[in-house]
Motif scaffolding. Structure first.
Motif, PDB file in Angstrom:
ATOM      1  N   VAL A  10      15.556   7.165  -4.401  1.00  0.00           N
ATOM      2  CA  VAL A  10      16.647   8.148  -4.323  1.00  0.00           C
ATOM      3  C   VAL A  10      16.844   8.621  -2.886  1.00  0.00           C
ATOM      4  N   GLU A  11      15.779   9.095  -2.274  1.00  0.00           N
ATOM      5  CA  GLU A  11      15.880   9.693  -0.935  1.00  0.00           C
ATOM      6  C   GLU A  11      16.072   8.665   0.171  1.00  0.00           C
ATOM      7  N   LYS A  12      15.432   7.535   0.051  1.00  0.00           N
ATOM      8  CA  LYS A  12      15.493   6.520   1.097  1.00  0.00           C
ATOM      9  C   LYS A  12      16.479   5.410   0.759  1.00  0.00           C
ATOM     10  N   GLU A  13      17.076   5.527  -0.427  1.00  0.00           N
ATOM     11  CA  GLU A  13      18.018   4.513  -0.895  1.00  0.00           C
ATOM     12  C   GLU A  13      17.409   3.118  -0.762  1.00  0.00           C
ATOM     13  N   GLY A  14      16.132   3.040  -1.090  1.00  0.00           N
ATOM     14  CA  GLY A  14      15.419   1.793  -0.996  1.00  0.00           C
ATOM     15  C   GLY A  14      15.242   1.143  -2.346  1.00  0.00           C
ATOM     16  N   LYS A  15      14.452   0.119  -2.358  1.00  0.00           N
ATOM     17  CA  LYS A  15      14.145  -0.586  -3.600  1.00  0.00           C
ATOM     18  C   LYS A  15      12.628  -0.742  -3.670  1.00  0.00           C
ATOM     19  N   LEU A  16      11.981   0.303  -4.164  1.00  0.00           N
ATOM     20  CA  LEU A  16      10.529   0.281  -4.296  1.00  0.00           C
ATOM     21  C   LEU A  16      10.154   0.167  -5.763  1.00  0.00           C
ATOM     22  N   VAL A  17       9.426  -0.902  -6.069  1.00  0.00           N
ATOM     23  CA  VAL A  17       8.859  -1.088  -7.397  1.00  0.00           C
ATOM     24  C   VAL A  17       7.391  -1.415  -7.184  1.00  0.00           C
ATOM     25  N   TRP A  18       6.512  -0.641  -7.823  1.00  0.00           N
ATOM     26  CA  TRP A  18       5.079  -0.899  -7.737  1.00  0.00           C
ATOM     27  C   TRP A  18       4.664  -1.894  -8.819  1.00  0.00           C
ATOM     28  N   GLN A  19       3.651  -2.699  -8.527  1.00  0.00           N
ATOM     29  CA  GLN A  19       3.042  -3.530  -9.570  1.00  0.00           C
ATOM     30  C   GLN A  19       2.416  -2.617 -10.609  1.00  0.00           C
ATOM     31  N   ASP A  20       2.333  -3.090 -11.835  1.00  0.00           N
ATOM     32  CA  ASP A  20       1.692  -2.308 -12.881  1.00  0.00           C
ATOM     33  C   ASP A  20       0.188  -2.169 -12.628  1.00  0.00           C
ATOM     34  N   GLU A  21      -0.415  -3.203 -12.108  1.00  0.00           N
ATOM     35  CA  GLU A  21      -1.860  -3.229 -11.917  1.00  0.00           C
ATOM     36  C   GLU A  21      -2.279  -2.406 -10.707  1.00  0.00           C
ATOM     37  N   TYR A  22      -3.557  -2.066 -10.690  1.00  0.00           N
ATOM     38  CA  TYR A  22      -4.138  -1.391  -9.537  1.00  0.00           C
ATOM     39  C   TYR A  22      -5.636  -1.674  -9.519  1.00  0.00           C
ATOM     40  N   PHE A  23      -6.236  -1.445  -8.370  1.00  0.00           N
ATOM     41  CA  PHE A  23      -7.680  -1.560  -8.184  1.00  0.00           C
ATOM     42  C   PHE A  23      -8.222  -0.150  -8.081  1.00  0.00           C
ATOM     43  N   ALA A  24      -9.379   0.107  -8.688  1.00  0.00           N
ATOM     44  CA  ALA A  24     -10.023   1.411  -8.558  1.00  0.00           C
ATOM     45  C   ALA A  24     -11.531   1.227  -8.635  1.00  0.00           C
ATOM     46  N   ALA A  25     -12.238   1.891  -7.743  1.00  0.00           N
ATOM     47  CA  ALA A  25     -13.702   1.836  -7.744  1.00  0.00           C
ATOM     48  C   ALA A  25     -14.239   3.200  -7.342  1.00  0.00           C
TER      49      ALA A  25
END
Length: 136
Positions: A84-99
């Motif tokens: 919205v603010e940057k009028e960009g196209k950001l989509v995150w992957q569903d997955e993530y790493f966590a430790a």
């Protein structure tokens, strides 16, 4: 009163590892936004950094928080803000790493997260992710 101190090093990438944040300023603005909104929502982001296609966060979970809900909230809100603010196209992957991170290693992880700009001059996110997941 219960005392809980759980530090988690989280990493997530953009969809298809598309490079979205090309400049230092773009990354800094995104990280500052994530930090501020997280704080408003009682999510403690200790350290944040990343590169053109991913984010690293060192988060301290509170007793009433689940990792999946915290990550979901940060990713969802930051993508919405950016689009919205940057009028960009950001989509995150569903997955993530966590430790989990022990208190004795906190400063090492903080330094690692802060040094992402230099680190990724030598290593790709794919190499980094493989290294994380094979070390565990």
């Amino acid at each position: 009163m219960s005392y809980i101190s759980i530090y988690i090093h989280c990493v997530w990438g953009t969809k298809h590892r598309d490079p979205v944040f090309f400049t230092y300023e773009e990354r800094r603005e995104l990280f500052q936004h994530i930090y501020e909104v997280a704080l408003q929502n009682s999510i403690y982001v200790d350290t944040i950094g990343g590169w053109r296609d991913h984010v690293h966060c060192l988060i301290e979970l509170q007793s009433e928080q689940s990792l999946s809900s915290v990550i979901h909230q940060i990713k969802g809100e930051s993508a919405h803000w950016y689009n919205v603010e940057k009028e960009g196209k950001l989509v995150w992957q569903d997955e993530y790493f966590a430790a989990s991170v022990s208190k004795s290693r906190l400063e090492i992880v903080r330094k690692y997260i802060r040094s992402q700009e230099v680190h990724h001059l030598r290593h790709t996110f794919a190499e980094e992710y493989t290294q994380f997941t094979t070390r565990l």
